[in-house]
Design an enzyme around this catalytic site. Structure first.
Site, mmCIF file in Angstrom:
data_model
loop_
_atom_site.group_PDB
_atom_site.id
_atom_site.type_symbol
_atom_site.label_atom_id
_atom_site.label_comp_id
_atom_site.label_asym_id
_atom_site.label_seq_id
_atom_site.Cartn_x
_atom_site.Cartn_y
_atom_site.Cartn_z
ATOM 1 N N LYS A 266 2.880 -9.866 20.396
ATOM 2 C CA LYS A 266 3.483 -9.530 21.684
ATOM 3 C C LYS A 266 2.399 -9.374 22.747
ATOM 4 O O LYS A 266 1.243 -9.074 22.412
ATOM 5 C CB LYS A 266 4.272 -8.224 21.567
ATOM 6 C CG LYS A 266 5.562 -8.347 20.750
ATOM 7 C CD LYS A 266 6.436 -7.108 20.944
ATOM 8 C CE LYS A 266 7.704 -7.182 20.112
ATOM 9 N NZ LYS A 266 8.531 -5.967 20.224
ATOM 10 N N GLU B 220 16.383 -3.080 9.032
ATOM 11 C CA GLU B 220 15.172 -3.793 9.446
ATOM 12 C C GLU B 220 14.001 -3.373 8.566
ATOM 13 O O GLU B 220 13.782 -2.174 8.356
ATOM 14 C CB GLU B 220 14.849 -3.474 10.914
ATOM 15 C CG GLU B 220 13.669 -4.297 11.427
ATOM 16 C CD GLU B 220 13.293 -3.952 12.869
ATOM 17 O OE1 GLU B 220 13.652 -4.716 13.765
ATOM 18 O OE2 GLU B 220 12.634 -2.903 13.081
ATOM 19 N N GLU C 36 0.844 -1.193 0.000
ATOM 20 C CA GLU C 36 0.000 0.000 0.000
ATOM 21 C C GLU C 36 0.881 1.246 0.000
ATOM 22 O O GLU C 36 0.779 2.072 -0.882
ATOM 23 C CB GLU C 36 -0.925 -0.009 1.221
ATOM 24 C CG GLU C 36 -1.963 1.081 1.234
ATOM 25 C CD GLU C 36 -3.070 0.894 0.213
ATOM 26 O OE1 GLU C 36 -3.217 -0.207 -0.334
ATOM 27 O OE2 GLU C 36 -3.786 1.883 -0.068
#
Lengths: 209, 209, 209, 209
Positions: A114, A141, A39
């Site tokens: 998490k 990352e 997107e």
């Protein structure tokens, strides 16, 4: 400060190059009239203040060094946002096949979210940058997430900063409810996903005629 | 085609200028360390194919003309996305006070959502563009919405295109449920809004020190 | 520093807006298949270090103030580069006619070049910026020059910085000869200007067919 | 047209990536406070109309093919402009050392200028592009020239187009004189080059303190 600028320069270059490359993925899907899993893309070099916090947390010396380059893996950070949860797997597969970077680690916080409610897919890559003094390989990352995951994560980030990671119970509860609402939105979207993907193809084909 | 390019040129110029101006609002809030009501901005000139569809729908002649410029108010289109529903009112108030544009119409599809589930706040403005032949005043549409409203709207748009506005009941139901999930997310977010706004201020202040 | 950021914000906004507006002039000429007087545009906010130097030179207090905003007229600076000397007059005429800015001063260093050899046309404008606290009117400087003038000026700027305005005779002579070479190039170009303008029109017309 | 879009997509991607990479060279030199050999960068994918002209000239079929990709080496084109003639050699040496591209041919129209007066340094490279279907290697041309060479070349290009390569004697003479003036400017600039390079270093060092 001069030393930090020189140290961070290849990271800045990598972020600029990777943004162009990841946007290219989007353009290619659009050109072929199929649903694009991408997107939009954002990227940044980690601010010095955040690098500093990280060195405190990990009891490292705050100075440009090889050790720091190895331990802090998100100095160069890219983020890919998608419409549907299933798009994430498509993007990961595409990244694994590229010859201009090497995926060295993957962390799946979607299958295993998490405790906070955080969901996202993280990839650590090795990426070679050409400098005027030769090639330098850096770590970067790449975070991949849906729009709803991204929305929630930006809210959580602000709140954690304010309370230094110690959220009052009341706020913690509200944040959980918001995480559920975000998850719910992703679920509902998944249910109409195939319909929408069809529609987008039809939409594009129609435009061409 | 040459005539259309000339006709559309001031609209393209207006979109470019308004994007820079609306992004400026965001920068100013950030600089003053307060929560910014503007998350991000997009803009486009309506594609010729869509202008054509509109002329068919309204039984107008498909050619560049003053009448067309008056009737199709979204040839120049801007979209402002925000984090919270309450941010929308802040942005509208800011736009009303500007001297470089004039708000001539407002449509509130948030208090009064469309039957489809569509929510958004629309503003029509008059905007003067300086050309090499003098000043030209054009109309432009600014849509203001939360991220969740925007997400849902883009899905609905694709589906409506596919089914030419006649959604099968089953799909219509699913779309409604997705609209509810998006609405729910906005509601939950509103509940932690004040906390987050505080956090953002704290966050920015912290950065400065 | 916070005070300076707030003070400089409308200048930054003005530079961003004016760049888009001046680029628009170029696009319009191109669209109409006539020679464009605008080759390219650059813009910048005066760095704090240069503002500081200026306050020293003029014995002013170095702090954000109305007086400083009036005295230092190039805090917001734009530069327009053209192919031919004659293009400069065309651009000046276009700027004088715009309603979104007011030309309040013109300095013609082309008819009257500086002793150093510097040639350029300077315009000071008043420009209204819309902020979240209302309208602010700022001053900005627009420099208009040919590519050859610009080339020479950038060299002279570096040398003057090095020698703090006191060029050794030898270097001063070489700089003069370079200024003559730049002037000569502009002259030769002017002689084939009409040919080239024709060619560009032909070129564009040809492309369209 | 769809076939051409797909064929040209990796070229567009390559141009975008190479622009970012070549701009990176400039940023690195600036950061290290030394004279940067790169003034600015432009890039483009060859327009279909020009590809068509080339196929006519070489009696090739006008369709996307491997043969066409091999024979027309400047479908992806980059241009690097520098201040001084000597900067060109520095850039060429830097490009030869990169691992992300392979220099396969060099044409030195500076030592050996074309009869027309054209001066420039051309490099043909092989460049791998990662697509969603795997790696594709394309050819690209990088032209390296001073600002004065570039200025003259753009004028000559327009005139040749107009007269289809058959310049009238009178115009040909004028163009020669302009080429001499451009050459002269480059010569004068070379003579003060070492002074200016020093000055730029001094200038940057000064800024840092």
């Amino acid at each position: 400060m001069g030393q930090w600028s020189l140290f961070l320069q290849p990271y800045k270059q990598a972020v600029d190059e990777l943004k162009i490359k990841l946007k290219g993925i989007r353009s290619q899907y659009e050109l072929e009239d199929v649903h694009t899993p991408v997107e939009f893309i954002t990227g940044r070099v980690k601010p010095l203040a955040s690098i500093y916090d990280k060195t405190l947390e990990r009891e490292m010396v705050f100075e440009p060094s090889e050790q720091l380059a190895e331990e802090i893996q998100d100095i160069a950070g890219l983020r890919i946002m998608c419409q549907f949860v299933d798009d994430i797997a498509t993007i990961v597969a595409t990244l694994r096949k590229r010859n201009d970077l090497e995926v060295i680690e993957e962390r799946d916080y979607i299958s295993h979210k998490k405790p906070s409610g955080y969901r996202s897919y993280h990839i650590i890559i090795k990426y070679p940058v050409q400098t005027i003094h030769g090639e330098v390989t850096i770590l970067a990352e790449i975070q991949i997430r849906t729009l709803a995951m991204n929305f929630w994560a930006s809210i959580e980030h602000s709140l954690n900063y304010k309370y230094e990671g110690e959220l009052p119970t009341e706020i913690s509860h509200r944040l959980e409810r918001a995480a559920e609402a975000a998850f719910r939105l992703d679920e509902e979207m998944s249910l109409i996903r195939d319909e929408v993907k069809d529609a987008q193809m039809y939409f594009s084909a129609f435009k061409e005629t």
